[in-house]
Design an enzyme around this catalytic site. Structure first.
Site, short mmCIF file in Angstrom:
data_model
loop_
_atom_site.label_atom_id
_atom_site.label_comp_id
_atom_site.label_asym_id
_atom_site.label_seq_id
_atom_site.Cartn_x
_atom_site.Cartn_y
_atom_site.Cartn_z
N GLY A 90 0.82 -1.21 0.00
CA GLY A 90 0.00 0.00 0.00
C GLY A 90 0.85 1.25 0.00
O GLY A 90 0.58 2.21 -0.73
N TYR A 91 1.92 1.25 0.78
CA TYR A 91 2.81 2.40 0.85
C TYR A 91 3.50 2.62 -0.49
O TYR A 91 3.59 3.75 -0.98
CB TYR A 91 3.86 2.17 1.96
N ALA A 92 3.97 1.53 -1.10
CA ALA A 92 4.63 1.65 -2.41
C ALA A 92 3.67 2.21 -3.45
O ALA A 92 4.04 3.07 -4.25
CB ALA A 92 5.16 0.29 -2.85
N SER A 128 1.05 4.10 -2.90
CA SER A 128 0.75 5.51 -2.60
C SER A 128 1.89 6.42 -3.03
O SER A 128 1.66 7.50 -3.58
CB SER A 128 0.46 5.68 -1.11
N LYS A 129 3.12 6.00 -2.79
CA LYS A 129 4.25 6.86 -3.12
C LYS A 129 4.56 6.85 -4.62
O LYS A 129 5.05 7.85 -5.16
CB LYS A 129 5.48 6.44 -2.30
#
Length: 256
Positions: free
Chosen positions: A160-162, A164-165
């Protein structure tokens, strides 16, 4: 204009999300040191008496505090309207609010993914749209997103972080393409491995920490204060011809 004067932010209003600690705190202090008054917002920021407020006012600058839960779409909309009503001219926006959830992809819950996308990407889009619209109308503004090494790489246990970024990298370019001609600069800073709350789990893992340090040419974890110079550059007249750029501050990680 002299080179030194081009970094002067006197008389400007800077909105910094996620300003209470870590990289956000250091960037807020840097902007204040350069002369800007700070509008701070985070999910847990006290209305008065916070450490960051004390530090900014000690520099002779104003600090205005707001609290906003960036996972709550309605709250982000209400905050955007309120801050523009209170401060019609915002000159600098630093989108630093963020979160991370760690779990292997096969075990990564929908709730984890949705929360991270909402905080790190969707809320950043909405806030930038509202503040940026006002900047376009006034004919000037500086917007700085906080990207990541995972804007370029996939990472491990943080899908999810990847995602989003990666989206932040594209948003930076999309906004820059539309607003550059209106005098609004939109850029991003991509931190490397920095000693903050977000990386505590990695630093506690001796195997991962050693592997990370072995790849960093600078041979150290980054510190929040490493972002003071870059954010002042991107928020100042020194970067007037810089649009849609993602500046890595990573100790050389992406060069190896």
């Amino acid at each position: 204009m002299s080179v030194i004067n081009s970094f002067d932010l006197s008389g400007r209003n800077a909105l910094v999300s996620g300003c209470k600690r870590g990289i956000g705190r250091s960037m807020a202090l840097a902007l204040a040191q350069a002369g800007a008054d700070i509008i701070g917002v985070s999910a847990t920021l006290e209305q008065s008496g916070s450490k960051i407020a004390e530090e900014v006012t000690a520099l002779g600058r104003r600090f205005t505090a707001y609290k906003c839960d960036f996972s709550d779409r309605k709250a982000v909309g209400e905050f955007s309207a309120k801050v523009l009503q209170d401060t019609p001219r915002i000159d600098i926006l630093v989108n630093n609010a963020g979160t991370i959830r760690r779990a292997p992809a096969a075990e990564h819950l929908d709730e984890y993914f949705d929360e991270v996308i909402e905080v790190n990407l969707s809320s950043q889009f909405r806030l930038t749209r509202e503040i940026g619209r006002a900047m376009v109308a006034q004919g000037s503004g500086k917007i700085v997103f906080i990207a990541s090494l995972l804007t370029f790489q996939g990472g491990i246990n943080v899908p999810g972080y990847a995602a989003s970024k990666g989206g932040i990298g594209q948003l930076t370019k999309a906004f820059a393409n539309e607003w550059a001609a209106s005098g609004v600069n939109v850029n991003a800073i991509a931190p490397g491995y920095i000693a903050t709350d977000n990386t505590q789990a990695l630093r506690n893992d001796l195997h991962r920490s050693k592997a990370i340090l072995n790849r960093i040419p600078a041979e150290r974890w980054g510190a929040p204060d490493d972002f003071m110079g870059p954010v002042v550059f991107l928020a100042s007249s020194a970067s007037d011809y810089v649009h849609g750029t993602i500046l890595t501050v990573d100790g050389g990680w992406m060069a190896r």
